[in-house]
Design an enzyme around this catalytic site. Structure first.
Site, PDB file in Angstrom:
ATOM      1  N   GLY A  71       7.345   2.694   0.555  1.00 11.49           N
ATOM      2  CA  GLY A  71       6.510   1.799  -0.243  1.00 11.49           C
ATOM      3  C   GLY A  71       7.072   1.602  -1.634  1.00 11.49           C
ATOM      4  O   GLY A  71       7.106   0.468  -2.154  1.00 11.49           O
TER       5      GLY A  71
ATOM      6  N   SER B  39       2.513   2.757  -2.441  1.00 10.67           N
ATOM      7  CA  SER B  39       3.803   2.386  -3.028  1.00 10.67           C
ATOM      8  C   SER B  39       4.225   3.283  -4.177  1.00 10.67           C
ATOM      9  O   SER B  39       5.075   2.902  -4.981  1.00 10.67           O
ATOM     10  CB  SER B  39       3.778   0.922  -3.481  1.00 10.67           C
ATOM     11  OG  SER B  39       2.598   0.599  -4.180  1.00 10.67           O
ATOM     12  N   THR B  40       3.671   4.480  -4.253  1.00 10.24           N
ATOM     13  CA  THR B  40       4.077   5.405  -5.315  1.00 10.24           C
ATOM     14  C   THR B  40       5.259   6.275  -4.902  1.00 10.24           C
ATOM     15  O   THR B  40       5.807   7.010  -5.722  1.00 10.24           O
ATOM     16  CB  THR B  40       2.909   6.314  -5.731  1.00 10.24           C
ATOM     17  OG1 THR B  40       2.469   7.060  -4.588  1.00 10.24           O
ATOM     18  CG2 THR B  40       1.756   5.491  -6.289  1.00 10.24           C
TER      19      THR B  40
ATOM     20  N   TYR C  90       0.799   9.769  16.485  1.00 13.08           N
ATOM     21  CA  TYR C  90       1.465   8.803  15.607  1.00 13.08           C
ATOM     22  C   TYR C  90       2.027   7.645  16.423  1.00 13.08           C
ATOM     23  O   TYR C  90       1.834   6.471  16.083  1.00 13.08           O
ATOM     24  CB  TYR C  90       2.578   9.502  14.832  1.00 13.08           C
ATOM     25  CG  TYR C  90       3.469   8.578  14.030  1.00 13.08           C
ATOM     26  CD1 TYR C  90       3.032   8.052  12.814  1.00 13.08           C
ATOM     27  CD2 TYR C  90       4.741   8.236  14.485  1.00 13.08           C
ATOM     28  CE1 TYR C  90       3.843   7.208  12.078  1.00 13.08           C
ATOM     29  CE2 TYR C  90       5.560   7.400  13.757  1.00 13.08           C
ATOM     30  CZ  TYR C  90       5.106   6.885  12.554  1.00 13.08           C
ATOM     31  OH  TYR C  90       5.917   6.046  11.817  1.00 13.08           O
TER      32      TYR C  90
ATOM     33  N   GLY D  50       8.370   7.049  -1.361  1.00 15.38           N
ATOM     34  CA  GLY D  50       8.894   6.723  -0.043  1.00 15.38           C
ATOM     35  C   GLY D  50       9.270   5.275   0.122  1.00 15.38           C
ATOM     36  O   GLY D  50       9.732   4.604  -0.805  1.00 15.38           O
TER      37      GLY D  50
ATOM     38  N   THR E  96       0.842  -1.194   0.000  1.00 19.87           N
ATOM     39  CA  THR E  96       0.000   0.000   0.000  1.00 19.87           C
ATOM     40  C   THR E  96       0.878   1.245   0.000  1.00 19.87           C
ATOM     41  O   THR E  96       1.998   1.236   0.503  1.00 19.87           O
ATOM     42  CB  THR E  96      -0.950   0.027   1.207  1.00 19.87           C
ATOM     43  OG1 THR E  96      -0.196   0.104   2.419  1.00 19.87           O
ATOM     44  CG2 THR E  96      -1.833  -1.212   1.236  1.00 19.87           C
TER      45      THR E  96
ATOM     46  N   SER F 261       6.830   1.224  13.474  1.00 21.40           N
ATOM     47  CA  SER F 261       7.880   2.215  13.725  1.00 21.40           C
ATOM     48  C   SER F 261       8.453   1.983  15.109  1.00 21.40           C
ATOM     49  O   SER F 261       7.760   1.485  16.012  1.00 21.40           O
ATOM     50  CB  SER F 261       7.294   3.632  13.651  1.00 21.40           C
ATOM     51  OG  SER F 261       8.194   4.587  14.187  1.00 21.40           O
TER      52      SER F 261
END
Length: 262
Positions: free
Chosen positions: A20, A15-16, A154, A18, A13, A141
């Protein structure tokens, strides 16, 4: 080492760009059919073109949908109904004072960072269990066990993610399906660069990154941000056929910043 990705379909998910994107490119290089996911057709097409420019023989598919929403998850599942490897990568973060963040900001982060994993695992994991094969990886993380004061909401969602992943792993007992979490430290992605720029406006990028590590992650043993490719290599190995004995684990790849013997 042959990782066994040929004839496997992998969905990452967000994945365009960073992490991903780095994971998608690395799994494609291993011979997998990789499903590129993003919120718009334009960003998906750009990511596919970038990978194909480097890997002309890459087997890539496209699945548009914002997995941070119920409707987006439905669209994503409709476009890609079955996968062998699921990497739940979508996540949002922001620096905010814990006393100033309104309820809406907390709910937004829970919806994207936690419920995206709930919805996708609820669909894909039973299919993996039915055929006794599959990998689910949550991109958590180090903030999930080492709360970041500058990102309280976060951090809380990443702790929730770790619990969710372990609970899902319990349902795989006695099978060849695994569910694990990966806990990277701060990584030099576009999003983290924007976050650091906001914390240290006007400072040169490399100086701001060093200052961020020194002030916010002083226990880091590598004393730098990790690189997307370093994280992608680890995740690709974890998603492979070589890691069947790794299940229900929260795997730290944080540069040693969390002081613990476990």
């Amino acid at each position: 080492m042959e990782l066994g990705y040929k004839n496997k379909r992998c969905l990452i998910t967000a994945s365009t760009g960073g992490l991903g994107f780095a994971i998608a490119r690395t799994m494609a290089a291993e011979g997998a059919t990789v499903v590129i996911n993003g919120r718009s057709g334009e960003t998906i097409n750009r990511a596919v073109a970038r990978i194909q420019a480097e890997l002309p023989d890459a087997r890539l598919e496209k699945a548009q949908g914002n997995s941070g929403t119920r409707e987006g998850c439905d669209a994503l599942i409709a476009a890609c109904p079955n996968v062998d490897v699921l990497v739940i990568n979508l996540g949002i973060y922001e620096a905010v004072d814990i006393y100033k963040a309104g309820d809406d900001r907390w709910y937004d982060l829970i919806e994207v960072n936690v419920m995206s994993g709930v919805r996708l695992a609820r669909h894909y994991l039973p299919l993996m269990l039915a055929r006794n094969s599959g990998r689910v990886i949550f991109m958590a993380s180090e903030s999930g066990i080492n709360p970041a004061p500058e990102m309280p909401a976060y951090s809380a969602t990443k702790t929730m993610q770790l619990s969710l992943a372990r609970n899902l792993a319990e349902t795989t007992k006695g099978t060849d399906v695994t569910v694990n979490s990966v806990l990277p430290g701060p990584c030099s992605t576009e999003g983290v660069a924007d976050l650091i720029a906001g914390l240290y406006p006007g400072e040169e990028t490399s100086q701001a990154e060093r200052r961020f590590v020194a002030e916010n992650r002083p226990t880091s043993l590598i004393q730098r941000l990790s690189k997307p490719q370093e994280v992608a290599d680890f995740v690709t190995f974890l998603g492979s056929e070589r890691t069947g004995i790794v299940n229900g684990s929260a795997l730290r790849i944080d540069g040693g910043l969390i002081r613990t013997v476990m």
